[in-house]
Design an enzyme around this catalytic site. Structure first.
Site, short mmCIF file in Angstrom:
data_model
loop_
_atom_site.label_atom_id
_atom_site.label_comp_id
_atom_site.label_asym_id
_atom_site.label_seq_id
_atom_site.Cartn_x
_atom_site.Cartn_y
_atom_site.Cartn_z
N ALA A 177 0.73 -1.34 0.20
CA ALA A 177 -0.16 0.06 -0.11
C ALA A 177 0.87 1.17 -0.15
O ALA A 177 1.56 1.63 0.98
CB ALA A 177 -0.81 0.06 1.35
N THR B 2 -0.25 3.99 -2.64
CA THR B 2 -1.21 5.00 -3.37
C THR B 2 -2.13 5.51 -1.92
O THR B 2 -2.61 4.71 -1.33
CB THR B 2 -1.97 4.42 -4.30
N GLU C 5 8.71 -4.54 -10.66
CA GLU C 5 7.31 -4.45 -10.92
C GLU C 5 7.14 -3.89 -12.36
O GLU C 5 6.19 -4.36 -12.87
CB GLU C 5 6.75 -3.44 -9.87
C1 LIG Z 1 -6.51 -1.44 -10.50
C2 LIG Z 1 -5.50 -0.79 -9.57
C3 LIG Z 1 -4.68 -1.54 -8.96
C4 LIG Z 1 -3.78 -0.72 -8.12
N1 LIG Z 1 -2.66 -1.45 -7.27
C5 LIG Z 1 -2.06 -0.80 -6.34
C6 LIG Z 1 -1.56 -1.17 -5.28
O1 LIG Z 1 -1.45 -2.57 -5.19
N2 LIG Z 1 -0.67 -0.70 -4.58
C7 LIG Z 1 -0.27 0.99 -4.53
O2 LIG Z 1 0.16 1.35 -3.89
N3 LIG Z 1 -1.17 1.46 -5.56
C8 LIG Z 1 -1.93 0.82 -6.72
N4 LIG Z 1 -2.67 1.16 -7.63
C9 LIG Z 1 -2.39 2.74 -7.76
C10 LIG Z 1 -1.49 3.11 -8.98
O3 LIG Z 1 -0.18 2.91 -8.76
C11 LIG Z 1 -1.97 4.77 -9.21
O4 LIG Z 1 -3.20 4.74 -10.01
C12 LIG Z 1 -1.00 5.33 -9.96
O5 LIG Z 1 0.28 5.39 -9.37
C13 LIG Z 1 -1.40 6.68 -10.42
O6 LIG Z 1 -1.76 7.54 -9.49
P1 LIG Z 1 -3.17 8.12 -9.33
O7 LIG Z 1 -4.24 7.22 -9.71
O8 LIG Z 1 -3.32 8.92 -7.91
O9 LIG Z 1 -3.07 9.22 -10.62
P2 LIG Z 1 -2.38 10.91 -10.16
O10 LIG Z 1 -1.12 10.73 -9.55
O11 LIG Z 1 -3.52 11.83 -9.57
O12 LIG Z 1 -2.23 11.12 -11.80
C14 LIG Z 1 -3.23 11.28 -12.76
C15 LIG Z 1 -2.69 11.20 -14.07
O13 LIG Z 1 -1.93 12.47 -14.40
C16 LIG Z 1 -1.00 12.22 -15.08
N5 LIG Z 1 0.16 12.63 -14.34
C17 LIG Z 1 0.49 12.66 -13.00
N6 LIG Z 1 1.77 13.27 -12.65
C18 LIG Z 1 1.88 13.69 -13.76
C19 LIG Z 1 3.21 14.58 -14.15
N7 LIG Z 1 4.11 15.00 -13.18
N8 LIG Z 1 3.35 15.06 -15.42
C20 LIG Z 1 2.39 14.60 -16.61
N9 LIG Z 1 1.40 14.00 -16.12
C21 LIG Z 1 1.14 13.38 -14.87
C22 LIG Z 1 -0.64 10.62 -15.35
O14 LIG Z 1 -1.30 10.32 -16.68
C23 LIG Z 1 -1.53 9.98 -14.25
O15 LIG Z 1 -2.40 8.85 -14.86
C24 LIG Z 1 -3.46 0.67 -8.44
C25 LIG Z 1 -4.33 1.29 -9.18
C26 LIG Z 1 -5.21 0.47 -9.79
C27 LIG Z 1 -6.09 1.56 -10.67
#
Ligand SMILES: Cc1cc2nc3c(=O)[nH]c(=O)nc-3n(C[C@H](O)[C@H](O)[C@H](O)COP(=O)(O)OP(=O)(O)OC[C@H]3O[C@@H](n4cnc5c(N)ncnc54)[C@H](O)[C@@H]3O)c2cc1C
Length: 400
Positions: A144, A146, A261
């Protein structure tokens, strides 16, 4: 004269032609047989149920498939990353889904930090309590990182762990956690010091600890058989012995494991693409339009070749990055590139597979439809495309 090449079909996928050695060939056959017998017949039921049964973890462990790349001393099979890549390829060839892999192999992201700590500091406690039982299929663990406020900026996490005597007191929330609904323990990124990456630690929080709750099981576009949780921590008391590695070393530990990963997610991407291609090659031979099979059209054959090309490039590059990582090279930037290459491949190939299946490809329960939906998480999870491009730019010297 060249011999007639064997036809690409779901039973004879292109990747099968190249096997690195006998040991990996045997491992791949075990994995394929496991999927054919223990996974494929039930996968749609698990998709509908929203999770996979615990018995699947036990069955996979019994076949020596859960700990392929973990050392024997911690309960694994003692293989390397290329063994793991080969095994995962075989899972996809036999019809496993990306969601199945995420759910069954969550230990692959929840455990490595504990194993690294064991290798460096020699402390057997976390290995005995969490690593061995997970690799034996008896426990399920999650990672965990995120939080509801954002996932891309790992250094910005807000969940706190305050030291009080022999315990930490944890407060905060995590979201999108794979296998989090079923998890017996969660390797959790927590803030133990000031802001930024230098104040992050990893702490194992166990199911049942007062104040620790699964708030919600999240419904998703794809990865239906992989349960995904929103977690909350309210004054959760965690023994200080559950700290993984040194206090405030969490960010470095997370970053180190991201390489493996991301290589793994690249394998998911070209794995489902290769499988979608093989299924499509079968389909267009049998489906007739305008009085002839689809494959009789040159444009369809060219489409298949383009899908094939993208799979070959993604697979070859990812395998080479995995091999170089195994030889000790720093592959942080290349792992980002491999993931992006493979993700672009999956995005194109899975889309074309649905297209060439026509209306059948749009129906729930058709395998290419599942891969199409599952592919959509791959440019987001484990580092979003733009974030990985930024990291690669920095590491490759493309900064202003
Ligand atoms: C099905 C699923 C399983 C997951 N499993 C895990 C898990 O087991 N453990 C865990 O910790 N997390 C997990 N995650 C979380 C996943 O790693 C995050 O969704 C991912 O890191 C993106 O974070 P966020 O969704 O908060 O998007 P945000 O950080 O809010 O970003 C949104 C979008 O903005 C864009 N963006 C972000 N930053 C920038 C930048 N600096 N410059 C340009 N564009 C940018 C990207 O396109 C991004 O997709 C999972 C997510 C899903 C949907």
């Amino acid at each position: 004269m060249n011999a007639e090449p064997s036809r690409v079909t779901a039973q004879n996928p292109p990747s099968r032609r190249e096997l690195p050695n006998d040991h990996r060939a045997a491992l791949k056959e075990t994995a394929r047989e496991f999927v054919r017998r223990e996974v494929a017949p039930y996968l749609q039921d698990w998709e509908d149920a929203g999770s996979i049964p615990r018995e699947v973890h036990l069955a996979a462990a019994k076949q020596g498939l859960l700990g392929v790349a973990f050392p024997e001393e911690v309960g694994g099979q003692g293989g390397d990353l290329l063994d793991s890549v080969a095994m995962q390829e075989a899972f996809f060839e036999a019809g496993a889904s990306s969601g199945l892999m995420a759910a069954l192999f969550t230990g692959g992201i929840a455990l490595p930090h504990m194993v690294s700590d064991w290798a460096t500091n020699g402390s057997p406690d976390l290995v005995d309590r969490f690593v061995r039982p997970t690799l034996a299929g008896e426990m399920i663990g999650s990672l965990a990182v995120t939080e509801p406020g954002g996932g891309s900026d790992v250094a910005g996490i807000l969940t706190t762990a305050r030291r009080e005597g022999d315990e930490y007191v944890v407060n905060g929330a995590k979201t999108f956690i794979t296998s989090g609904v079923r998890a017996d323990f969660v390797t959790t990124a927590v803030r133990t010091d000031g802001p930024g990456h230098a104040g992050i630690s990893l702490l194992v929080v166990e199911k049942g600890a007062p104040g620790f709750a699964v708030d919600r099981a999240l419904a998703k576009m794809g990865w239906h058989c992989s349960d995904t949780a929103e977690l909350s921590f309210v004054d959760v008391r965690v023994p200080a012995g559950n700290l993984v590695g040194d206090e405030n070393s969490g960010f470095v530990q997370i970053a180190e494991q991201f390489v493996v990963e991301r290589i793994g997610l690249a394998v998911h991407a070209y794995g489902i693409a290769a499988r979608s291609l093989a299924l499509t090659a079968d389909y267009v031979r049998h489906r007739e339009t305008f009085g002839k099979p689809l494959i009789a059209n040159q444009v369809v054959r060219h489409r298949l070749v383009e899908m094939h090309r993208q799979v070959e490039v993604a697979r070859t590059y990812t395998r080479s990055v995995a091999a170089r990582h195994g030889e000790g090279e720093n592959m942080i930037a290349e792992a980002c590139l491999a993931k992006q290459t493979a993700v672009d491949c999956a995005t194109y190939v899975c889309d074309q597979a649905v297209q060439l299946h026509g209306g059948t490809g749009y129906l729930h329960g058709t395998e290419v439809e599942r891969h199409y939906r599952d592919a959509r998480i791959l440019p987001i999870g484990g580092g979003a495309n733009d974030v990985l491009a930024d990291l690669a730019a920095k590491l490759l010297g493309y900064s202003s």
